[in-house]
Design an enzyme around this catalytic site. Structure first.
Site, PDB file in Angstrom:
ATOM      1  N   CYS A  73       0.872  -1.170   0.000  1.00  0.00           N
ATOM      2  CA  CYS A  73       0.000   0.000   0.000  1.00  0.00           C
ATOM      3  C   CYS A  73       0.912   1.223   0.000  1.00  0.00           C
ATOM      4  O   CYS A  73       1.677   1.417   0.946  1.00  0.00           O
ATOM      5  CB  CYS A  73      -0.858  -0.048   1.265  1.00  0.00           C
ATOM      6  SG  CYS A  73      -1.909   1.382   1.511  1.00  0.00           S
ATOM      7  N   CYS A 184      -0.788   3.599  -6.756  1.00  0.00           N
ATOM      8  CA  CYS A 184      -1.662   3.015  -5.727  1.00  0.00           C
ATOM      9  C   CYS A 184      -1.916   1.581  -6.168  1.00  0.00           C
ATOM     10  O   CYS A 184      -2.186   1.345  -7.355  1.00  0.00           O
ATOM     11  CB  CYS A 184      -2.972   3.805  -5.664  1.00  0.00           C
ATOM     12  SG  CYS A 184      -4.263   2.987  -4.686  1.00  0.00           S
TER      13      CYS A 184
HETATM   14  N1  DGL Z   1      -3.936   0.595  -2.117  1.00  0.00           N
HETATM   15  C1  DGL Z   1      -3.497   1.720  -1.417  1.00  0.00           C
HETATM   16  C2  DGL Z   1      -2.315   2.437  -1.982  1.00  0.00           C
HETATM   17  O1  DGL Z   1      -1.484   1.792  -2.621  1.00  0.00           O
HETATM   18  C3  DGL Z   1      -4.457   2.528  -0.595  1.00  0.00           C
HETATM   19  C4  DGL Z   1      -5.660   3.077  -1.229  1.00  0.00           C
HETATM   20  C5  DGL Z   1      -6.598   3.669  -0.200  1.00  0.00           C
HETATM   21  O2  DGL Z   1      -6.951   2.959   0.737  1.00  0.00           O
HETATM   22  O3  DGL Z   1      -6.928   4.849  -0.345  1.00  0.00           O
HETATM   23  O4  DGL Z   1      -2.138   3.591  -1.808  1.00  0.00           O
END
Ligand code: DGL
Length: 263
Positions: A73, A184
């Site tokens: 993440c 993301c």
């Molecule tokens: N999948 C996440 C990232 O890589 C987080 C997205 C979220 O929860 O806003 O930033």
């Protein structure tokens, strides 16, 4: 050698794009995936809140005996990776960052698009990377508004999702970007619609999945933690949002939809 699992953590479904890369490249490794789900999206939460949530999730993965943790993440990495490394000094961590450096090195037009969450775009490491590699380039950043929600809802192919993607990418395309960074881990699930929107213009769309998998391999070697040859890998899915969400995680992980590697 260690047959303990690798832990992979994200706010929700996004880290499954990384899970797939790791599973594909390291078929002997057992994996425990924790997709928070209850507090998703993280993108506009405060740094303190994301750090608290990351701490709780990492503790949960360590209870499962994980030998290495991938913070799959970008948002949690930007907010919390330093604190996690301080709090759990004997655990190797791999974090994720938008692939700005390779994009800046590869662009021919000198215009690079970076789509990520608000928190990732405000991260100190991100700003430092842009300052270092973006000299003489135009780095166009944008928040993928509604993109994470679309993936969480399983609405990747919905017409409203295509609209959300166009709203974000049209200005970047119009500015002459020849490379767009998906910063993301949820966004690679939108690749089919993203490719459609940028289609035919020779724009490269990149993410960090393969680079992260390489980093996992090099840390496993550095710490002598690879699973023995022939080890039968097991896959588990955990969530803070209950059983139904876990089952959705498992189905999405194994379905192969929207993931370039498994096509
Ligand atoms: N999948 C996440 C990232 O890589 C987080 C997205 C979220 O929860 O806003 O930033």
């Amino acid at each position: 050698m260690s047959d303990a699992p690798i832990g992979i953590y994200d706010s929700g479904f996004g880290g499954l794009t990384v899970w797939r890369e790791i599973r594909h490249a390291l078929p002997n490794e057992s994996l425990v995936y924790l997709g928070d789900g209850k507090n998703c999206p993280y993108g506009s939460l405060s740094e303190e809140r994301v750090t608290e949530l990351a701490d709780a999730s990492v503790r949960r993965l360590l209870e499962e005996g994980c030998k290495l943790i991938v913070v799959a993440c970008n948002t949690a990495t930007a907010a919390a990776i330093g604190r996690l490394r301080e709090t759990f000094p004997s655990t190797p961590f791999v974090g994720l960052e938008p692939a700005v450096k390779p994009a800046c090195l590869r662009t021919r037009s000198g215009v690079v698009g970076v789509v990520a969450t608000e928190r990732s775009l405000a991260g100190r490491k991100f700003l430092a990377t842009v300052a270092r590699y973006g000299v003489g380039k135009r780095i166009m950043t944008a928040v993928g508004r509604g993109w994470v929600e679309a993936v969480e809802a399983g609405a990747e192919a919905a017409p409203e999702t295509e609209e959300r993607v166009r709203e974000v990418l049209d200005p970047i395309i119009a500015a002459g970007a020849d490379i767009i960074v998906l910063g993301c881990t949820h966004y690679p699930f939108l690749r089919p619609v993203i490719e459609k929107v940028v289609g035919g213009r020779g724009i490269e769309v990149i993410d960090s999945g393969a680079a992260v998998e390489k980093r996992v391999e090099s840390l496993l070697d550095e710490y002598g933690l690879r699973a023995p040859e022939g080890h039968a890998a097991a896959y588990r899915f955990l969530s803070m949002a209950g059983r139904e969400y876990c089952e959705r995680l498992c189905r999405k992980a194994l379905s192969g939809d929207g993931c370039a590697r498994e096509k």
